[in-house]
Motif scaffolding. Sequence first.
Motif, short mmCIF file in Angstrom:
data_model
loop_
_atom_site.label_atom_id
_atom_site.label_comp_id
_atom_site.label_asym_id
_atom_site.label_seq_id
_atom_site.Cartn_x
_atom_site.Cartn_y
_atom_site.Cartn_z
N LEU A 153 0.81 -1.22 0.00
CA LEU A 153 0.00 0.00 0.00
C LEU A 153 0.84 1.27 0.00
O LEU A 153 0.35 2.33 -0.37
N PRO A 156 1.63 3.93 3.81
CA PRO A 156 0.18 3.78 3.61
C PRO A 156 -0.59 4.82 4.41
O PRO A 156 -0.24 5.11 5.56
N ASN A 175 1.50 9.55 -0.44
CA ASN A 175 1.53 8.16 -0.91
C ASN A 175 1.39 8.12 -2.44
O ASN A 175 0.46 8.71 -2.99
N SER A 215 -3.45 6.30 -1.70
CA SER A 215 -4.23 5.54 -0.71
C SER A 215 -4.35 6.26 0.62
O SER A 215 -4.77 5.65 1.60
#
Length: 491
Positions: free
Chosen positions: A130, A154, A159, A163
């Motif tokens: 992620l 994450p 990011n 996300s």
Amino acid sequence: MNCLATTITITCKPTLISDMAVAIDPFSDKFPYFNRSSQRCRLQSLTNLDFSFLQSFKPKPEDDNIHRSVSSPCFSIAASANMEEDKKTTAAPQIEILGGQRVTTVRALVAEVTMAIVSGAQPMLLPSGLGGAYLLQTGKGHNIAVAKPVDEEPLALNNPKKSGSLRLGQPGMKHSIPVGETGVRELAAYLLDYQGFSSVPPTALVSISHVPFHVSNAFSSMPYKVASLQRFVCHDFDAGELGPGSFTVDSVHRIGILDVRVLNLDRHAGNMLVKRCDRDKGVGTAELVPIDHGLCLPECLDDPYFEWLNWPQALVPFTDTELEYISSLDPFKDAELLRSELHSLPESAIRVLIVCTVFLKQAAASGLCLAEIGEKMTRDFARSEDSFSLLETLCTKAKATVVDKGNEVKCEVEVHVSKPPLAPKGPHAKEKKRGNTMRSMSPSMSVHHAESEGVSFGDMTTVQWDMFLESFQRLLQEALSKRLVPSLGKQ
């Protein structure tokens, strides 16, 4: 051997920076770049050197674009005030070690990454996961390390996989670990893995400038990035691709011992890599390598996740070697190590390490196996949605007995609770917020904690902390000696 700061001059022949050389100083934490045209960079030879650091550099055949010379080691007498001018004129990549400077393997890892970057290597964003994780390679495609910028975690605003929207310092994927603080925990896990007992790959915390990582529109100008660097591990699978019966008991135990010490909140199958998997030798022969320790050492007791908890290897008793290793652990020495090397790691997280190590040592000495120890640290969701673990119950009781300057802390503590007691709310509650973490500002420390968080140790003074530890160890020993710890599977 006493000697002046030495450097290894590494001459590179990339087309874009043909006039550059990188000087790697094993006794400082920076890896600067010198312009050959600058007369301020004067190198003088030394005759007596300690070559132990040089032995950590093992040239690979494919690195034919990097030429190293150790025949005439040298040191720079250039004035530090002129270094900044050289940086501005070259605008070359630069890496500075922020933690673990004294560890040879850390320095060797950063040096190898530096050589690859100065040779023109570009970080490649990995599609899995992620957060922003980048593979760093040599010019010939040899994998060196994985870099994880802390601002690309994450849920973080920067990011690269879109996300998240959280800023640094806000509660992250786990409320007990703020966004941007996983990198320092990656290094902490490596520093605590004495003599490679659990096989954590060499890990560094660095500042990297002039390297093309992701920068979103919200961060139009970022002169440098703080990132963790972890040496790439060649592997055949991850643990999720094989059944647990494929792994050696030894490797499962060693990973589990580390996870218990650092209260790992995210030990899933994907961050245990499988090495030397020879299917012809049958089951139980594959070795595991643990990676990704950013979600360990939370700022308060939290609910850990141990993938190995229900593996058959975790039910096997510890060997004499493992018991000797556990017995040799010194939680207070570990705490001093982290305080000296990692100044950004909060004291509350270091206290979690101490409590969990004490728990491990006493439980193992009483004959509990790894599965039993892990179970006593994990909340039982079969009983209720937010049931306390045994570790949390003992810590809550111990915290309730602490005396603040001769005055007993008055609080209501229900030991056998189905949910952690709620923090006081309302306009009259005196509290300090950090994200969604509530901390008492009253003269007495708070024993209550919000439903979403666990027992915190950060609100205790040094005197209170010492008293807490004494009470905790006594309560734990009583529970173990009176057989109050239920047998596995009978809770």
